[in-house]
Motif scaffolding. Structure first.
Motif, PDB file in Angstrom:
ATOM      1  N   LEU A   1       0.845  -1.202   0.000  1.00 36.09           N
ATOM      2  CA  LEU A   1       0.000   0.000   0.000  1.00 36.09           C
ATOM      3  C   LEU A   1       0.878   1.249   0.000  1.00 36.09           C
ATOM      4  O   LEU A   1       1.877   1.320   0.716  1.00 36.09           O
ATOM      5  CB  LEU A   1      -0.932   0.007   1.208  1.00 36.09           C
ATOM      6  CG  LEU A   1      -1.975  -1.117   1.234  1.00 36.09           C
ATOM      7  CD1 LEU A   1      -2.687  -1.134   2.569  1.00 36.09           C
ATOM      8  CD2 LEU A   1      -2.978  -0.950   0.090  1.00 36.09           C
ATOM      9  N   TRP A   2       0.483   2.232  -0.805  1.00 38.87           N
ATOM     10  CA  TRP A   2       1.317   3.422  -1.009  1.00 38.87           C
ATOM     11  C   TRP A   2       0.448   4.676  -0.957  1.00 38.87           C
ATOM     12  O   TRP A   2       0.116   5.255  -1.980  1.00 38.87           O
ATOM     13  CB  TRP A   2       2.025   3.284  -2.347  1.00 38.87           C
ATOM     14  CG  TRP A   2       2.981   4.359  -2.721  1.00 38.87           C
ATOM     15  CD1 TRP A   2       3.332   5.466  -2.015  1.00 38.87           C
ATOM     16  CD2 TRP A   2       3.706   4.435  -3.964  1.00 38.87           C
ATOM     17  NE1 TRP A   2       4.234   6.226  -2.718  1.00 38.87           N
ATOM     18  CE2 TRP A   2       4.481   5.611  -3.906  1.00 38.87           C
ATOM     19  CE3 TRP A   2       3.763   3.612  -5.098  1.00 38.87           C
ATOM     20  CZ2 TRP A   2       5.310   5.987  -4.972  1.00 38.87           C
ATOM     21  CZ3 TRP A   2       4.578   3.999  -6.130  1.00 38.87           C
ATOM     22  CH2 TRP A   2       5.354   5.165  -6.072  1.00 38.87           C
ATOM     23  N   PRO A   3       0.053   5.120   0.236  1.00 39.66           N
ATOM     24  CA  PRO A   3      -0.702   6.371   0.350  1.00 39.66           C
ATOM     25  C   PRO A   3       0.240   7.566   0.210  1.00 39.66           C
ATOM     26  O   PRO A   3       1.424   7.484   0.563  1.00 39.66           O
ATOM     27  CB  PRO A   3      -1.291   6.314   1.762  1.00 39.66           C
ATOM     28  CG  PRO A   3      -0.940   4.967   2.297  1.00 39.66           C
ATOM     29  CD  PRO A   3       0.216   4.455   1.520  1.00 39.66           C
ATOM     30  N   ALA A   4      -0.298   8.690  -0.258  1.00 40.06           N
ATOM     31  CA  ALA A   4       0.524   9.883  -0.409  1.00 40.06           C
ATOM     32  C   ALA A   4      -0.326  11.145  -0.327  1.00 40.06           C
ATOM     33  O   ALA A   4      -1.486  11.167  -0.733  1.00 40.06           O
ATOM     34  CB  ALA A   4       1.279   9.848  -1.739  1.00 40.06           C
TER      35      ALA A   4
ATOM     36  N   GLY B   1       6.831  -2.090  -3.702  1.00 38.96           N
ATOM     37  CA  GLY B   1       6.852  -3.495  -4.090  1.00 38.96           C
ATOM     38  C   GLY B   1       5.457  -4.027  -4.357  1.00 38.96           C
ATOM     39  O   GLY B   1       4.458  -3.308  -4.311  1.00 38.96           O
ATOM     40  N   ALA B   2       5.396  -5.316  -4.639  1.00 31.15           N
ATOM     41  CA  ALA B   2       4.121  -5.960  -4.988  1.00 31.15           C
ATOM     42  C   ALA B   2       3.187  -6.016  -3.789  1.00 31.15           C
ATOM     43  O   ALA B   2       3.634  -6.091  -2.642  1.00 31.15           O
ATOM     44  CB  ALA B   2       4.378  -7.366  -5.515  1.00 31.15           C
ATOM     45  N   PRO B   3       1.871  -5.986  -4.028  1.00 31.96           N
ATOM     46  CA  PRO B   3       0.911  -6.146  -2.930  1.00 31.96           C
ATOM     47  C   PRO B   3       1.138  -7.474  -2.217  1.00 31.96           C
ATOM     48  O   PRO B   3       1.436  -8.496  -2.842  1.00 31.96           O
ATOM     49  CB  PRO B   3      -0.450  -6.113  -3.631  1.00 31.96           C
ATOM     50  CG  PRO B   3      -0.196  -5.443  -4.940  1.00 31.96           C
ATOM     51  CD  PRO B   3       1.203  -5.786  -5.325  1.00 31.96           C
ATOM     52  N   GLY B   4       0.996  -7.463  -0.904  1.00 37.34           N
ATOM     53  CA  GLY B   4       1.208  -8.671  -0.113  1.00 37.34           C
ATOM     54  C   GLY B   4       0.021  -9.618  -0.187  1.00 37.34           C
ATOM     55  O   GLY B   4      -1.134  -9.186  -0.226  1.00 37.34           O
ATOM     56  N   LEU B   5       0.309 -10.899  -0.181  1.00 30.78           N
ATOM     57  CA  LEU B   5      -0.758 -11.895  -0.204  1.00 30.78           C
ATOM     58  C   LEU B   5      -1.606 -11.831   1.061  1.00 30.78           C
ATOM     59  O   LEU B   5      -2.784 -12.214   1.047  1.00 30.78           O
ATOM     60  CB  LEU B   5      -0.158 -13.292  -0.372  1.00 30.78           C
ATOM     61  CG  LEU B   5       0.590 -13.548  -1.690  1.00 30.78           C
ATOM     62  CD1 LEU B   5       1.210 -14.944  -1.679  1.00 30.78           C
ATOM     63  CD2 LEU B   5      -0.350 -13.376  -2.876  1.00 30.78           C
TER      64      LEU B   5
END
Length: 283
Positions: free
Chosen positions: A142-145, A262-266
């Motif tokens: 997750l990448w909030p900004a 990076g990729a979303p976590g499972l």
């Protein structure tokens, strides 16, 4: 728009008064070599308190939609996985909060949806204190900004020449760390000028924090809860300083995946929501 509820005034006073000790020690949040240019900008000139339920105020906010392909930057230039919509499932004002929610769902060829709102063409400003009170989501990828882009003169200029000020960026898998960065010609993407701050004893996803900058000619100061943790000046950048020339607009979003996180976590649980209590600008 200029009416602040008594409750939010009270909250603001508590935050400011309760953090005087931290503010007094602010010079220790930067490197001893950093020159401190702490300013006091307390004249409120613009705000959104998110007091009316429904869609964000269209006089204040627009929305970026899609996966970036229509804009010529698939994955929004960062290998992001989400499709931005303006549906209430992704962007809505409820109970005095702007809620930007990332969902795991199949939508228009993407595996995730989310929201990205911006004040481009509606509210743009050069210099001031820009701040927002936010509670962040949590989870790998997750990448909030909360950030700003320079006016592109209706497409006549391009990024990174227009400049970018990232007031708050956050990796969902690092719930105690906030990042403040600047992008410009010669220092963009992975070469951005940046610094991080670790709360150590608190988390950014379990409570609200105030993220802000104070921006003036030749400097940008970065704050969390009024603790100065970074200052960037023309001497710090590795290219042209493009932050004194034109107005910038505000952007708030939650990306899923991308080069920064990076990729979303499972094991990341959805939905994940960024809650914004207010956005304010002072001079």
């Amino acid at each position: 728009m200029m009416n602040i509820t008594l409750q939010k005034i009270h909250t603001k006073l508590i935050i400011r008064l309760g953090l005087l000790v931290a503010a007094a020690a602010v010079i220790f949040s930067c490197s001893p070599d950093d020159k401190q240019q702490v300013t006091t900008k307390n004249n409120l000139v613009w705000q959104d308190e998110f007091s009316v339920d429904g869609a964000p105020d269209p006089l204040i906010w627009g929305a970026d939609l899609g996966n970036g392909e229509a804009q010529g930057i698939p994955g929004w230039g960062n290998e992001e996985r989400q499709y931005y919509t303006d549906r209430p499932e992704n962007v809505v004002v409820e109970n005095g909060m702007l809620k930007i929610t990332a969902l795991k769902e199949s939508f228009q060829g993407s595996d995730y949806t989310s929201g990205r709102v911006l004040t481009k063409g509606k509210y743009q400003k050069k210099f001031g204190r820009f701040e927002a009170r936010i509670k962040l989501p949590w989870g790998q990828g997750l990448w909030p900004a909360f950030w700003m882009l320079g006016d592109d003169s209706n497409g006549a200029q391009a990024w990174p020449q227009i400049g970018e000020i990232d007031i708050m960026e956050y990796r969902g898998q690092e719930p105690t760390i906030v990042h403040g960065s600047m992008h410009g010609p010669g220092y963009s993407g992975g070469q951005a000028i940046t610094k991080q701050y670790d709360l150590v004893t608190d988390r950014l996803d379990t409570d609200f924090h105030v993220y802000g900058i104070e921006w003036g000619p030749g400097y940008v100061n970065y704050y969390i809860d009024e603790v100065l943790y970074n200052q960037i000046t023309p001497e710090d950048v590795t290219g042209d300083w493009v932050f004194d020339d034109h107005e910038f607009y505000i952007i708030m979003n939650v990306a899923v995946g991308g080069t920064f996180v990076g990729a979303p976590g499972l094991n990341t649980v959805y939905p994940q929501t960024m809650y914004v209590d207010y956005v304010r600008v002072y001079e």
